[in-house]
Motif scaffolding. Sequence first.
Motif, short mmCIF file in Angstrom:
data_model
loop_
_atom_site.label_atom_id
_atom_site.label_comp_id
_atom_site.label_asym_id
_atom_site.label_seq_id
_atom_site.Cartn_x
_atom_site.Cartn_y
_atom_site.Cartn_z
N CYS A 73 41.27 46.78 41.60
CA CYS A 73 39.99 46.77 40.99
C CYS A 73 38.95 46.84 42.36
N GLY A 74 39.19 47.04 43.28
CA GLY A 74 38.27 47.34 44.32
C GLY A 74 37.68 46.16 45.07
N PHE A 75 37.88 44.93 44.75
CA PHE A 75 37.57 43.67 45.43
C PHE A 75 38.23 43.77 46.83
N ASN A 76 37.64 42.94 47.64
CA ASN A 76 38.24 42.81 49.08
C ASN A 76 39.40 41.83 49.01
N SER A 77 39.41 41.08 48.30
CA SER A 77 40.43 40.03 48.32
C SER A 77 40.50 39.09 47.04
N GLN A 78 41.27 38.28 46.49
CA GLN A 78 41.34 37.43 45.51
C GLN A 78 40.23 36.52 45.61
N ALA A 79 40.17 36.03 46.59
CA ALA A 79 38.75 35.28 46.93
C ALA A 79 37.43 35.67 46.24
N HIS A 80 37.41 37.06 46.84
CA HIS A 80 36.11 37.96 46.71
C HIS A 80 36.08 38.03 45.00
N MET A 81 37.04 38.38 44.46
CA MET A 81 37.39 38.65 42.99
C MET A 81 36.68 37.17 42.40
N THR A 82 37.46 35.94 42.82
CA THR A 82 37.13 34.97 42.11
C THR A 82 35.63 34.51 42.13
N THR A 83 35.09 34.95 43.34
CA THR A 83 33.70 34.25 43.67
C THR A 83 32.84 35.37 42.65
N VAL A 84 33.13 36.56 42.44
CA VAL A 84 32.41 37.45 41.42
C VAL A 84 32.64 36.89 39.97
N PHE A 85 33.66 36.51 39.52
CA PHE A 85 34.12 36.04 38.54
C PHE A 85 33.17 34.63 38.08
N ARG A 86 33.03 34.02 39.03
CA ARG A 86 32.35 32.56 38.81
C ARG A 86 30.93 33.02 38.78
N GLN A 87 30.46 33.74 39.60
CA GLN A 87 28.83 34.13 39.54
C GLN A 87 28.44 35.00 38.25
N ARG A 88 29.30 35.98 37.70
CA ARG A 88 29.04 36.64 36.56
C ARG A 88 29.44 36.16 35.12
N LEU A 89 30.52 35.28 35.19
CA LEU A 89 31.06 34.84 33.83
C LEU A 89 31.34 33.44 34.01
N GLY A 90 31.02 32.84 35.13
CA GLY A 90 30.93 31.30 34.93
C GLY A 90 32.57 30.65 34.87
N VAL A 91 33.49 31.48 35.03
CA VAL A 91 34.81 31.01 35.07
C VAL A 91 35.58 31.56 36.14
N SER A 92 36.62 31.04 36.61
CA SER A 92 37.61 31.94 37.42
C SER A 92 38.63 32.89 36.84
N PRO A 93 39.20 33.78 37.54
CA PRO A 93 40.34 34.64 36.86
C PRO A 93 41.23 33.76 36.30
N ALA A 94 41.78 32.68 36.82
CA ALA A 94 42.85 31.78 36.61
C ALA A 94 42.56 31.27 35.46
N LEU B 105 47.19 38.08 40.65
CA LEU B 105 45.68 38.12 40.65
C LEU B 105 45.49 38.85 41.96
N THR B 106 46.20 38.87 43.11
CA THR B 106 45.81 39.53 44.21
C THR B 106 46.01 40.93 44.11
N GLU B 107 46.92 41.26 43.50
CA GLU B 107 47.31 42.74 42.93
C GLU B 107 46.19 43.41 42.42
N ILE B 108 45.69 42.57 41.27
CA ILE B 108 44.79 43.09 40.32
C ILE B 108 43.37 43.07 41.22
N ALA B 109 43.15 42.16 42.06
CA ALA B 109 41.95 42.27 43.04
C ALA B 109 41.64 43.61 43.77
N TYR B 110 42.74 44.16 44.24
CA TYR B 110 42.85 45.16 45.22
C TYR B 110 42.88 46.44 44.23
#
Length: 272
Positions: free
Chosen positions: A243-264, A236-241
């Motif tokens: 796709c242009g996210f600052n970190s896996q944590a940043h990607m997780t935050t966006v996933f929760r905001q937009r989709l309602g679930v975490s990447p995991a 997930l860390t590799e995927i985050a970078y």
Amino acid sequence: MVFMSHRTRLPSPSPSEPVRRVEAGPWLIELLPGCAYATRYVAAQSAIGFAFDSQRGLHAIGSDRVLPFDAIPDGLAFVPVGCDVLSESPQGGEYLRVLRTDGIALAGDRAFNNRIDLHATILARRMRSALLRGSVEDDWEAWALALAERTTQTATSSSPHSGSITGSRMRLLDEFIDAGLDGPLGVPVMAQLLGLSEGYFMRAFKSATGKSPHSYLIDRRLAKARALMRDSTATLTEIAYRCGFNSQAHMTTVFRQRLGVSPAQLRGSSRR
């Protein structure tokens, strides 16, 4: 594509996210994952559709003329009973489908797609989030009825004008964004690509898609991340970078905001 009853999936070397569905009273609601498809049918019942992603392919809707199509993101669609539909796409896109199963036809006798409707977008995203979470206790009947009511509203979007975000320009923009997701992207470079001023580009883009370029870029990052989660063994860390996210944590935050679930959570449900 935007007009759809059942998708016939084309052979793919990689697994897809599952079709998620819920039945609530007289309604069947399905979330179809982005994948290649080819389908042809005569609609036995009217259907509401909502395309979350840009989609391209060939279709013939209520006609024997097969033509190229460009579906814009967040586009509302409707197929009446008896409509002859042929549609195929090499990539497809995530798509919400809502049917009434008690034999009562939905209002409307003309097919349409690519209708931008803010209320429909809010409803469709709420339904997608609930389906991704596996929730069955939400107010599905009220949501489905409210979405059906949006298909009876008079279209308010204006016709394309010179310099607007046409289908060909949206296709060029998608290719440019997808190729550069791992780096910085912003309004200046997107406007320059299309030969438009930044102010005009932002207004035209909002008029054509119902969302800002920034919001659209985030959605493309999410779509790419979901594809990599599904089709690769990258962390997930590799995927985050990638796709242009600052970190896996940043990607997780966006996933929760937009989709309602975490990447995991989403990756785990796809593998199951």
